[in-house]
Design a protein around this motif. Structure first.
Motif, PDB file in Angstrom:
ATOM      1  N   VAL A  29       0.936  -1.540  -0.076  1.00  0.00           N
ATOM      2  CA  VAL A  29       0.052   0.322  -0.175  1.00  0.00           C
ATOM      3  C   VAL A  29       0.981   1.523  -0.055  1.00  0.00           C
ATOM      4  CG1 VAL A  29      -0.959   0.535   2.721  1.00  0.00           C
ATOM      5  CG2 VAL A  29      -2.174   1.560   0.928  1.00  0.00           C
ATOM      6  N   ALA A  30       2.137   1.450   0.840  1.00  0.00           N
ATOM      7  CA  ALA A  30       2.921   2.000   0.474  1.00  0.00           C
ATOM      8  C   ALA A  30       3.612   2.154  -0.746  1.00  0.00           C
ATOM      9  CB  ALA A  30       3.660   1.854   1.592  1.00  0.00           C
ATOM     10  N   GLY A  31       3.635   1.424  -1.904  1.00  0.00           N
ATOM     11  CA  GLY A  31       3.765   1.504  -2.890  1.00  0.00           C
ATOM     12  C   GLY A  31       5.472   1.409  -2.461  1.00  0.00           C
ATOM     13  N   ILE A  32       5.992   0.824  -2.183  1.00  0.00           N
ATOM     14  CA  ILE A  32       7.039   0.859  -2.266  1.00  0.00           C
ATOM     15  C   ILE A  32       8.323  -0.385  -2.861  1.00  0.00           C
ATOM     16  CG2 ILE A  32       9.754  -0.112  -0.296  1.00  0.00           C
ATOM     17  CD1 ILE A  32       8.463   2.291   0.521  1.00  0.00           C
ATOM     18  N   ALA A  33       8.582  -0.216  -3.551  1.00  0.00           N
ATOM     19  CA  ALA A  33       9.577  -0.986  -5.066  1.00  0.00           C
ATOM     20  C   ALA A  33      10.715  -1.425  -3.956  1.00  0.00           C
ATOM     21  CB  ALA A  33      10.713   0.007  -5.585  1.00  0.00           C
ATOM     22  N   LEU A  34      10.708  -3.290  -4.207  1.00  0.00           N
ATOM     23  CA  LEU A  34      11.932  -3.716  -3.608  1.00  0.00           C
ATOM     24  C   LEU A  34      11.461  -5.509  -4.236  1.00  0.00           C
ATOM     25  CD1 LEU A  34       9.191  -6.823  -2.293  1.00  0.00           C
ATOM     26  CD2 LEU A  34       9.299  -4.536  -0.223  1.00  0.00           C
ATOM     27  N   GLU A  35      12.968  -6.617  -3.590  1.00  0.00           N
ATOM     28  CA  GLU A  35      12.904  -7.322  -4.518  1.00  0.00           C
ATOM     29  C   GLU A  35      12.157  -8.475  -2.958  1.00  0.00           C
ATOM     30  OE1 GLU A  35      16.136 -10.613  -4.829  1.00  0.00           O
ATOM     31  OE2 GLU A  35      16.947  -8.607  -5.016  1.00  0.00           O
ATOM     32  N   ILE A  36      11.550  -9.233  -3.316  1.00  0.00           N
ATOM     33  CA  ILE A  36      10.732 -10.405  -2.542  1.00  0.00           C
ATOM     34  C   ILE A  36      11.771 -11.682  -2.797  1.00  0.00           C
ATOM     35  CG2 ILE A  36       9.108 -10.587  -4.055  1.00  0.00           C
ATOM     36  CD1 ILE A  36       7.707 -11.247  -1.291  1.00  0.00           C
ATOM     37  N   ARG A  37      11.826 -12.473  -1.499  1.00  0.00           N
ATOM     38  CA  ARG A  37      12.728 -13.849  -1.707  1.00  0.00           C
ATOM     39  C   ARG A  37      12.013 -14.529  -0.806  1.00  0.00           C
ATOM     40  NH1 ARG A  37      18.599 -12.036  -1.224  1.00  0.00           N
ATOM     41  NH2 ARG A  37      18.693 -10.756  -3.570  1.00  0.00           N
ATOM     42  N   GLU A  38      11.030 -15.581  -1.573  1.00  0.00           N
ATOM     43  CA  GLU A  38      10.581 -16.163  -0.481  1.00  0.00           C
ATOM     44  C   GLU A  38      11.367 -17.469   0.131  1.00  0.00           C
ATOM     45  OE1 GLU A  38       6.664 -18.572   0.122  1.00  0.00           O
ATOM     46  OE2 GLU A  38       7.175 -16.401  -0.595  1.00  0.00           O
ATOM     47  N   VAL A  39      10.991 -17.823   0.664  1.00  0.00           N
ATOM     48  CA  VAL A  39      11.458 -18.639   1.732  1.00  0.00           C
ATOM     49  C   VAL A  39      11.032 -20.182   2.026  1.00  0.00           C
ATOM     50  CG1 VAL A  39      12.691 -19.186   4.747  1.00  0.00           C
ATOM     51  CG2 VAL A  39      13.149 -16.351   3.014  1.00  0.00           C
ATOM     52  N   VAL A  40      12.138 -21.739   2.174  1.00  0.00           N
ATOM     53  CA  VAL A  40      11.435 -22.207   2.161  1.00  0.00           C
ATOM     54  C   VAL A  40      12.082 -22.357   4.187  1.00  0.00           C
ATOM     55  CG1 VAL A  40      11.916 -24.762   2.398  1.00  0.00           C
ATOM     56  CG2 VAL A  40      11.596 -23.183   0.494  1.00  0.00           C
ATOM     57  N   LEU A  41      11.250 -22.334   4.824  1.00  0.00           N
ATOM     58  CA  LEU A  41      11.321 -21.991   6.610  1.00  0.00           C
ATOM     59  C   LEU A  41      12.170 -23.281   6.994  1.00  0.00           C
ATOM     60  CD1 LEU A  41       8.210 -20.884   8.102  1.00  0.00           C
ATOM     61  CD2 LEU A  41      10.268 -19.800   6.999  1.00  0.00           C
ATOM     62  N   LYS A  42      12.105 -24.711   6.120  1.00  0.00           N
ATOM     63  CA  LYS A  42      13.275 -26.241   6.409  1.00  0.00           C
ATOM     64  C   LYS A  42      14.539 -26.059   5.761  1.00  0.00           C
ATOM     65  CE  LYS A  42       9.270 -28.708   7.467  1.00  0.00           C
ATOM     66  NZ  LYS A  42       8.546 -30.042   7.329  1.00  0.00           N
ATOM     67  N   ASN A  43      14.360 -25.014   5.053  1.00  0.00           N
ATOM     68  CA  ASN A  43      15.991 -24.532   4.044  1.00  0.00           C
ATOM     69  C   ASN A  43      16.433 -22.928   3.912  1.00  0.00           C
ATOM     70  OD1 ASN A  43      18.049 -25.625   3.018  1.00  0.00           O
ATOM     71  ND2 ASN A  43      17.429 -25.825   0.989  1.00  0.00           N
ATOM     72  N   LYS A  44      16.845 -22.409   5.195  1.00  0.00           N
ATOM     73  CA  LYS A  44      16.450 -20.949   4.947  1.00  0.00           C
ATOM     74  C   LYS A  44      17.640 -21.351   4.453  1.00  0.00           C
ATOM     75  CE  LYS A  44      14.267 -20.641   9.271  1.00  0.00           C
ATOM     76  NZ  LYS A  44      13.796 -20.486  10.967  1.00  0.00           N
ATOM     77  N   PRO A  45      17.866 -19.911   2.951  1.00  0.00           N
ATOM     78  CA  PRO A  45      19.311 -19.424   2.486  1.00  0.00           C
ATOM     79  C   PRO A  45      20.197 -18.638   3.652  1.00  0.00           C
ATOM     80  CG  PRO A  45      17.372 -17.813   2.256  1.00  0.00           C
ATOM     81  CD  PRO A  45      16.352 -18.779   2.790  1.00  0.00           C
ATOM     82  N   ALA A  46      21.382 -18.324   3.175  1.00  0.00           N
ATOM     83  CA  ALA A  46      22.098 -17.975   3.463  1.00  0.00           C
ATOM     84  C   ALA A  46      22.325 -16.592   3.578  1.00  0.00           C
ATOM     85  CB  ALA A  46      23.719 -18.629   3.392  1.00  0.00           C
TER      86      ALA A  46
END
Length: 215
Positions: A29-46
């Motif tokens: 709603v704020a219109g913030i441009a960003l990159e979204i990274r979907e996380v697998v909670l059982k295999n969290k990225p470094a």
């Protein structure tokens, strides 16, 4: 001025997490441009672990290196940047509702959803506690109109909605007969909104080197 992906904030998220949902709602709603990274909670990225050792979602990493690892902090930051619908106008009044939601109501919700992990009470007892703590008071708050704290949506509505949604989904048949008609109408209004639909797109789990996805 266009921003390269490297200059954008990065949001580590999980589609079904209610904390991540409310952060995404505010960022959208704020219109913030960003990159979204979907996380697998059982295999969290470094990269997530490096940004936030707590490693829960959501985590927002700003281009200047600041890291926000609490959903409410992300919401307030985004809305302080731009608040076109005035969600922060009643932020002070929202705080007691959010405190109950994030504390005893969330505990009761977890007991209701996962009774085998919380055997100190039965599933029905956890549910009754959640109803008394939060859902019945919210039903009463909605008596004057369609939103919790006034004539338009506020921080309270958006911060609580994902958790009420999760509660309703545990046992849909029970919810349909729960005697909370105003709260159910509020829930359906938010769940069917274009804003909510816009932050619930399915994304593949992020891996290092992937092309960026925008929120």
């Amino acid at each position: 001025m266009a921003h390269s992906a490297a200059m954008l904030p990065i949001l580590y998220s999980f589609r079904r997490c209610p904390y991540a949902m409310r952060a995404r709602l505010a960022l959208r709603v704020a219109g913030i441009a960003l990159e979204i990274r979907e996380v697998v909670l059982k295999n969290k990225p470094a990269a997530l672990l490096a940004a936030s050792p707590k490693a829960t979602v959501p985590v927002l990493v700003l281009p200047d290196g600041r890291v926000m690892a609490e959903s409410l902090d992300i919401m307030v930051w985004a809305l302080t940047e731009h608040d076109p619908e005035g969600w922060l106008a009643r932020a002070e009044a929202a705080q007691p509702l959010i405190a109950i939601n994030d504390g005893p109501f969330k505990a009761a919700l977890d007991g209701y959803k996962y009774p085998e992990r919380h055997p100190q009470m039965t599933r029905d007892q956890h549910r009754a506690q959640a109803v008394a703590l939060q859902l019945q008071p919210l039903e009463a708050l909605l008596a004057p109109g369609p939103w919790l704290l006034g004539p338009s949506p506020s921080l309270a509505d958006m911060a609580l909605f994902p958790f009420v949604r999760q509660f309703a989904q545990v046992d849909r048949a029970w919810w349909a007969e729960a005697g909370l008609p105003r709260l159910d109408a509020w829930l359906q209004r938010l769940a069917g909104s274009p804003l909510f639909e816009s932050v619930m797109h399915r994304l593949p789990p992020w891996q290092q080197g992937d092309a960026p996805h925008r929120l």
